[in-house]
Design an enzyme around this catalytic site. Structure first.
Site, PDB file in Angstrom:
ATOM      1  N   SER A 115       0.837  -1.202   0.000  1.00 33.17           N
ATOM      2  CA  SER A 115       0.000   0.000   0.000  1.00 33.17           C
ATOM      3  C   SER A 115       0.866   1.244   0.000  1.00 33.17           C
ATOM      4  CB  SER A 115      -0.927  -0.006   1.220  1.00 33.17           C
ATOM      5  OG  SER A 115      -0.242   0.521   2.332  1.00 33.17           O
ATOM      6  N   LYS A 116       0.339   2.256  -0.680  1.00 36.28           N
ATOM      7  CA  LYS A 116       1.056   3.526  -0.782  1.00 36.28           C
ATOM      8  C   LYS A 116       1.346   4.095   0.595  1.00 36.28           C
ATOM      9  CE  LYS A 116      -0.422   5.256  -5.175  1.00 36.28           C
ATOM     10  NZ  LYS A 116      -1.406   5.932  -5.906  1.00 36.28           N
ATOM     11  N   ARG A 117       0.397   3.814   1.509  1.00 33.33           N
ATOM     12  CA  ARG A 117       0.502   4.434   2.824  1.00 33.33           C
ATOM     13  C   ARG A 117       1.629   3.826   3.671  1.00 33.33           C
ATOM     14  NH1 ARG A 117      -4.120   4.553   6.345  1.00 33.33           N
ATOM     15  NH2 ARG A 117      -5.247   3.572   4.643  1.00 33.33           N
ATOM     16  N   HIS A 118       1.793   2.504   3.543  1.00 36.48           N
ATOM     17  CA  HIS A 118       2.751   1.842   4.444  1.00 36.48           C
ATOM     18  C   HIS A 118       4.047   1.403   3.782  1.00 36.48           C
ATOM     19  CE1 HIS A 118      -0.384   1.967   7.368  1.00 36.48           C
ATOM     20  NE2 HIS A 118      -1.202   1.308   6.577  1.00 36.48           N
TER      21      HIS A 118
END
Ligand code: GLU
Length: 490
Positions: free
Chosen positions: A257-260
């Site tokens: 994921s882009k976030r993690h």
């Protein structure tokens, strides 16, 4: 041997909703490799029909990232080709025409249900225990009068595909036959109320009209395939074959994921990875050749690539492995190229002045060469050199208390003071006979070479281990050595 439809035409169809993700890059790479192996044609198509998700500038970013990776397509929005336009927003009349044909054939219909009506229906189904609610088909049987009434009211409408009972079997080239019961599908939307197509309509129609014969894409699109096959069957168009490649998971075995996670190709580029290393690494995410070898050039990958060896199970993105692989590539780089890339990274971080006057430029170049001699072998990415150079160039820092304690003995202090005088007396720090001179000075103060070196290194760098002193001396330069020894002797 898997039978393919010939001539082989494959496509990579990113949505311009952001920068190129490693998952997209892997899909692009697999397409390019297989087409190269089998003599097929590659098409780049921008799927930009979701206006709410399209991000300005993404197309340029995607093109730049693909070019950086060295992935070229035979046809596309910039290259052109006989099947254009290659941007879906420029193909709207095609989709409208297809939707009209499907409607005329009785395989699609206008739906005037409001969002509130759809929501009420969904809640009722959930309340009745339906796990995956679907559209019940209310507008399928509208009388002509009702339809005209809604039109006169100016009610917005969508076009839905009329799904027939039964099942669709996707003969996937990676997963084998996958069955989808239409019961779970519901009449899906093909044209939105603004007249733009949904992904399933646009992708299916483009694949057929662009004569795509093999669609290779991420696993997450497998559930979309029945809808696309139904559309093509209703239109009497030949479907391509499909190969869905495994998902990419992060080290925690969750979807990347882009976030993690670091996922953008541009981020890897900025972190100092080499495109050849990233390509080599991505090729092994969900595919492996025969044998144990892991370092392959692009041409070698293309020669070895095959559909038969694509894995079924998800792949795990292991950044440590990527760093290891990048180091293999850095070590194989021609020395001048290594220095050029590192020089760029250090200059960008204001750590290496390459001024215009020849003398100073030669000095900077010599510094860079010494830096690579000292640290090049340990770097996993070009960017790893930046913090090392920053430490070398930084103003003197207070030592940690335990380290300061190590430098407190009289003999050590006398030794450091002698080295300080020694450095002040020499005219250049390059090619000094340090391996002779430093142990001699140590012996004069009754110190063992090992202990003396350790103290000197702590005084100069704050670390107990590191690059050989004969390289460290010219890298630090006389002024910094003086400054650091003076500080450690206070
Ligand atoms: N535009 C889709 C995406 O970016 C690609 C779907 C496909 O390859 O069919 O996920």
């Amino acid at each position: 041997m898997i039978e393919l439809i010939s001539p082989l035409r494959m496509r990579f169809a990113p949505s311009p909703t952001g920068s190129l993700h490693v998952g997209g890059a892997r899909t692009a790479l697999f397409n390019v490799l297989l087409a190269r192996r089998l003599g097929g044609t590659t098409v780049l198509r921008f799927e930009d029909t979701d206006e709410t998700r399209s991000v300005p500038g993404s197309e340029e970013g995607l093109l730049a990232d693909l070019a950086w990776l060295g992935l070229a397509f035979d046809e596309g929005p910039v290259t052109g080709g006989a099947y254009g336009p290659y941007r879906q927003s420029e193909r709207l009349p095609i989709y409208m025409d297809v939707a009209a044909r499907l409607t005329a054939l009785g395989r699609a219909y206008r739906c005037y249900c409001t969002p509130e009506e759809l929501e009420t229906e969904r809640r009722a189904q959930l309340a009745a225990g339906v796990k995956a609610p679907r559209y019940g088909g209310r507008c399928r049987t509208l009388e002509e009068g009702q339809r005209q009434g809604f039109e006169r009211e100016g009610r917005p409408s969508v076009v839905r595909f009329a799904v027939e009972p039964g099942e669709t079997v996707v003969h996937d080239l990676v997963h084998g036959d996958v069955r989808f019961d239409h019961h779970h599908l519901g009449d899906f939307v093909i044209l939105k109320s603004n007249g733009w197509p949904t992904y399933n309509l646009a992708a299916a129609v483009d694949d057929a009209t662009m004569d795509i014969t093999l669609v290779m894409r991420a696993d997450e699109h497998l559930p979309n395939t029945p809808a696309q096959l139904m559309i093509l069957a209703a239109l009497g168009l030949r479907p391509p074959r499909y190969a869905h490649v495994p998902l990419i998971l992060n080290a925690e075995h969750q979807k990347l994921s882009k976030r993690h996670n670091t996922v953008g190709v541009g981020e890897f580029r900025a972190q100092g990875f080499l495109p050849q290393a990233l390509v080599n690494y991505l090729a092994f995410l969900g595919w492996s050749p025969e044998g144990e070898r892991e370092i392959f050039t692009f041409e070698e990958l293309a020669a070895a690539f095959s559909l038969e060896r694509i894995h079924h199970a998800p792949a795990v993105f292991d950044e440590r492995r990527l760093r290891w692989m990048n180091r293999q590539y850095l070590q194989r780089l021609p020395r001048t190229e290594f220095e050029r890339l590192l020089g760029e990274a250090l200059s960008a971080a204001d750590l290496l002045d390459i001024p215009s006057s020849d003398g100073a430029a030669a000095g900077a170049q010599r510094w860079l060469t010494t830096f690579v001699d000292a640290f090049g072998d340990g770097l996993e990415t070009i960017a790893d050199g930046v913090p090392i150079a920053r430490e070398l160039c930084a103003p003197v820092q207070a030592l940690a208390p335990e380290q300061a304690q190590e430098l407190r003995g009289d003999a050590v202090r006398a030794y450091l003071a002698s080295v300080r005088r020694y450095v002040a007396d020499v005219s250049t720090l390059h090619d000094l006979p340090l391996s002779h001179d430093l142990p001699k000075i140590a012996a004069e103060h009754g110190l063992k070479k090992r202990d003396a070196y350790r103290s000197l290194r702590i005084a100069l760098t704050g670390h107990e281990h590191g690059a050989p002193l004969n390289l460290l001396f010219p890298l630090l330069g006389a002024a910094r050595i003086e400054e650091r020894l003076a500080a450690s002797l206070q």
